[in-house]
Write a protein that holds these residues in place. Structure first.
Motif, PDB file in Angstrom:
ATOM      1  N   ASP A  68       8.240   2.866   3.637  1.00 33.70           N
ATOM      2  CA  ASP A  68       9.158   2.667   4.764  1.00 33.70           C
ATOM      3  C   ASP A  68      10.478   2.013   4.365  1.00 33.70           C
ATOM      4  O   ASP A  68      11.540   2.511   4.707  1.00 33.70           O
ATOM      5  CB  ASP A  68       8.488   1.826   5.851  1.00 33.70           C
ATOM      6  CG  ASP A  68       7.397   2.586   6.584  1.00 33.70           C
ATOM      7  OD1 ASP A  68       7.305   3.827   6.422  1.00 33.70           O
ATOM      8  OD2 ASP A  68       6.632   1.943   7.318  1.00 33.70           O
ATOM      9  N   CYS A  69      10.420   0.886   3.642  1.00 33.97           N
ATOM     10  CA  CYS A  69      11.649   0.142   3.349  1.00 33.97           C
ATOM     11  C   CYS A  69      12.115   0.234   1.895  1.00 33.97           C
ATOM     12  O   CYS A  69      13.228  -0.164   1.577  1.00 33.97           O
ATOM     13  CB  CYS A  69      11.487  -1.330   3.739  1.00 33.97           C
ATOM     14  SG  CYS A  69      10.388  -2.275   2.662  1.00 33.97           S
ATOM     15  N   GLY A  70      11.268   0.755   1.004  1.00 29.15           N
ATOM     16  CA  GLY A  70      11.656   0.928  -0.391  1.00 29.15           C
ATOM     17  C   GLY A  70      11.496  -0.299  -1.268  1.00 29.15           C
ATOM     18  O   GLY A  70      11.876  -0.280  -2.435  1.00 29.15           O
ATOM     19  N   LYS A  71      10.910  -1.384  -0.751  1.00 29.24           N
ATOM     20  CA  LYS A  71      10.696  -2.591  -1.545  1.00 29.24           C
ATOM     21  C   LYS A  71       9.709  -2.314  -2.675  1.00 29.24           C
ATOM     22  O   LYS A  71       8.721  -1.609  -2.493  1.00 29.24           O
ATOM     23  CB  LYS A  71      10.168  -3.716  -0.652  1.00 29.24           C
ATOM     24  CG  LYS A  71      10.017  -5.045  -1.373  1.00 29.24           C
ATOM     25  CD  LYS A  71       9.650  -6.134  -0.382  1.00 29.24           C
ATOM     26  CE  LYS A  71       9.561  -7.467  -1.051  1.00 29.24           C
ATOM     27  NZ  LYS A  71      10.864  -8.059  -1.328  1.00 29.24           N
ATOM     28  N   LEU A  72       9.987  -2.856  -3.851  1.00 24.35           N
ATOM     29  CA  LEU A  72       9.109  -2.673  -5.006  1.00 24.35           C
ATOM     30  C   LEU A  72       7.801  -3.416  -4.781  1.00 24.35           C
ATOM     31  O   LEU A  72       7.791  -4.626  -4.553  1.00 24.35           O
ATOM     32  CB  LEU A  72       9.796  -3.180  -6.276  1.00 24.35           C
ATOM     33  CG  LEU A  72       9.012  -3.017  -7.576  1.00 24.35           C
ATOM     34  CD1 LEU A  72       8.804  -1.535  -7.897  1.00 24.35           C
ATOM     35  CD2 LEU A  72       9.748  -3.710  -8.713  1.00 24.35           C
ATOM     36  N   LEU A  73       6.686  -2.693  -4.838  1.00 25.09           N
ATOM     37  CA  LEU A  73       5.364  -3.278  -4.642  1.00 25.09           C
ATOM     38  C   LEU A  73       4.664  -3.555  -5.967  1.00 25.09           C
ATOM     39  O   LEU A  73       3.843  -4.466  -6.059  1.00 25.09           O
ATOM     40  CB  LEU A  73       4.496  -2.356  -3.785  1.00 25.09           C
ATOM     41  CG  LEU A  73       5.035  -2.035  -2.399  1.00 25.09           C
ATOM     42  CD1 LEU A  73       4.146  -1.004  -1.722  1.00 25.09           C
ATOM     43  CD2 LEU A  73       5.155  -3.298  -1.563  1.00 25.09           C
ATOM     44  N   GLY A  74       4.951  -2.758  -6.974  1.00 27.49           N
ATOM     45  CA  GLY A  74       4.307  -2.940  -8.268  1.00 27.49           C
ATOM     46  C   GLY A  74       4.825  -1.925  -9.267  1.00 27.49           C
ATOM     47  O   GLY A  74       5.599  -1.040  -8.923  1.00 27.49           O
ATOM     48  N   ALA A 102      -4.358  -4.097 -11.031  1.00 27.30           N
ATOM     49  CA  ALA A 102      -5.286  -3.451 -10.118  1.00 27.30           C
ATOM     50  C   ALA A 102      -5.540  -2.020 -10.572  1.00 27.30           C
ATOM     51  O   ALA A 102      -4.679  -1.378 -11.158  1.00 27.30           O
ATOM     52  CB  ALA A 102      -4.716  -3.449  -8.708  1.00 27.30           C
ATOM     53  N   SER A 103      -6.746  -1.548 -10.291  1.00 23.65           N
ATOM     54  CA  SER A 103      -7.119  -0.170 -10.583  1.00 23.65           C
ATOM     55  C   SER A 103      -6.888   0.683  -9.345  1.00 23.65           C
ATOM     56  O   SER A 103      -6.809   0.180  -8.238  1.00 23.65           O
ATOM     57  CB  SER A 103      -8.584  -0.098 -10.999  1.00 23.65           C
ATOM     58  OG  SER A 103      -8.800  -0.849 -12.166  1.00 23.65           O
ATOM     59  N   PHE A 104      -6.802   1.988  -9.541  1.00 24.98           N
ATOM     60  CA  PHE A 104      -6.556   2.915  -8.435  1.00 24.98           C
ATOM     61  C   PHE A 104      -7.856   3.256  -7.729  1.00 24.98           C
ATOM     62  O   PHE A 104      -8.902   3.262  -8.348  1.00 24.98           O
ATOM     63  CB  PHE A 104      -5.903   4.194  -8.979  1.00 24.98           C
ATOM     64  CG  PHE A 104      -4.554   3.939  -9.585  1.00 24.98           C
ATOM     65  CD1 PHE A 104      -3.446   3.748  -8.786  1.00 24.98           C
ATOM     66  CD2 PHE A 104      -4.398   3.867 -10.955  1.00 24.98           C
ATOM     67  CE1 PHE A 104      -2.195   3.513  -9.334  1.00 24.98           C
ATOM     68  CE2 PHE A 104      -3.155   3.628 -11.517  1.00 24.98           C
ATOM     69  CZ  PHE A 104      -2.053   3.448 -10.708  1.00 24.98           C
ATOM     70  N   PRO A 105      -7.828   3.611  -6.461  1.00 26.09           N
ATOM     71  CA  PRO A 105      -6.719   3.600  -5.516  1.00 26.09           C
ATOM     72  C   PRO A 105      -6.399   2.172  -5.063  1.00 26.09           C
ATOM     73  O   PRO A 105      -7.265   1.310  -5.037  1.00 26.09           O
ATOM     74  CB  PRO A 105      -7.217   4.453  -4.350  1.00 26.09           C
ATOM     75  CG  PRO A 105      -8.692   4.291  -4.378  1.00 26.09           C
ATOM     76  CD  PRO A 105      -9.054   4.112  -5.835  1.00 26.09           C
ATOM     77  N   ILE A 106      -5.145   1.940  -4.671  1.00 24.34           N
ATOM     78  CA  ILE A 106      -4.680   0.620  -4.258  1.00 24.34           C
ATOM     79  C   ILE A 106      -4.095   0.723  -2.856  1.00 24.34           C
ATOM     80  O   ILE A 106      -3.358   1.661  -2.547  1.00 24.34           O
ATOM     81  CB  ILE A 106      -3.584   0.096  -5.207  1.00 24.34           C
ATOM     82  CG1 ILE A 106      -4.092   0.085  -6.645  1.00 24.34           C
ATOM     83  CG2 ILE A 106      -3.118  -1.284  -4.784  1.00 24.34           C
ATOM     84  CD1 ILE A 106      -2.990  -0.151  -7.657  1.00 24.34           C
ATOM     85  N   THR A 107      -4.418  -0.240  -2.016  1.00 28.24           N
ATOM     86  CA  THR A 107      -3.832  -0.348  -0.687  1.00 28.24           C
ATOM     87  C   THR A 107      -3.163  -1.705  -0.595  1.00 28.24           C
ATOM     88  O   THR A 107      -3.762  -2.712  -0.957  1.00 28.24           O
ATOM     89  CB  THR A 107      -4.903  -0.231   0.413  1.00 28.24           C
ATOM     90  OG1 THR A 107      -5.599   1.002   0.232  1.00 28.24           O
ATOM     91  CG2 THR A 107      -4.297  -0.274   1.790  1.00 28.24           C
ATOM     92  N   ALA A 108      -1.917  -1.748  -0.128  1.00 26.99           N
ATOM     93  CA  ALA A 108      -1.193  -3.011  -0.021  1.00 26.99           C
ATOM     94  C   ALA A 108      -0.288  -3.003   1.198  1.00 26.99           C
ATOM     95  O   ALA A 108       0.289  -1.979   1.558  1.00 26.99           O
ATOM     96  CB  ALA A 108      -0.364  -3.249  -1.276  1.00 26.99           C
ATOM     97  N   LYS A 109      -0.174  -4.169   1.809  1.00 28.41           N
ATOM     98  CA  LYS A 109       0.759  -4.362   2.914  1.00 28.41           C
ATOM     99  C   LYS A 109       2.081  -4.819   2.319  1.00 28.41           C
ATOM    100  O   LYS A 109       2.128  -5.737   1.510  1.00 28.41           O
ATOM    101  CB  LYS A 109       0.212  -5.426   3.862  1.00 28.41           C
ATOM    102  CG  LYS A 109       1.062  -5.682   5.060  1.00 28.41           C
ATOM    103  CD  LYS A 109       0.404  -6.741   5.943  1.00 28.41           C
ATOM    104  CE  LYS A 109       1.316  -7.105   7.084  1.00 28.41           C
ATOM    105  NZ  LYS A 109       0.727  -8.180   7.888  1.00 28.41           N
ATOM    106  N   CYS A 110       3.162  -4.172   2.711  1.00 28.65           N
ATOM    107  CA  CYS A 110       4.481  -4.517   2.194  1.00 28.65           C
ATOM    108  C   CYS A 110       4.869  -5.910   2.667  1.00 28.65           C
ATOM    109  O   CYS A 110       4.808  -6.193   3.868  1.00 28.65           O
ATOM    110  CB  CYS A 110       5.514  -3.495   2.669  1.00 28.65           C
ATOM    111  SG  CYS A 110       7.197  -3.891   2.154  1.00 28.65           S
TER     112      CYS A 110
END
Length: 79
Positions: free
Chosen positions: A35-41, A59-67
């Motif tokens: 949505d905003c383009g902020k770098l998550l990792g 972290a290993s895949f799959p990864i879920t993160a809140k921006c």
């Protein structure tokens, strides 16, 4: 992968590690918020390096993160 081999990481006495270890698995693939383009990792195709002060981890895949910027839920799967 030992993150202490990267310059600026770890104890000053242990910063002179072999550079070949770091270059072979460099974290160059960017994971950005949809949505905003902020770098998550940053990833290397096998793992994702995520740094949010004071935490830092791999972290290993799959990864879920809140921006942390906009609050959007992001999912990254190994491509």
């Amino acid at each position: 992968m030992n993150l202490n081999c990267k310059p600026g990481y770890g104890h000053p006495d242990k910063r002179n590690c072999q550079r070949a270890d770091v270059d072979a698995l460099a974290f160059t693939l960017e994971w950005r918020c949809q949505d905003c383009g902020k770098l998550l990792g940053k990833g290397n195709g096998f793992q994702m390096h995520i740094r949010r002060k004071p935490a830092e981890f791999l972290a290993s895949f799959p990864i879920t993160a809140k921006c942390p910027g906009c609050g959007a839920l992001n999912v990254m799967d190994k491509n």
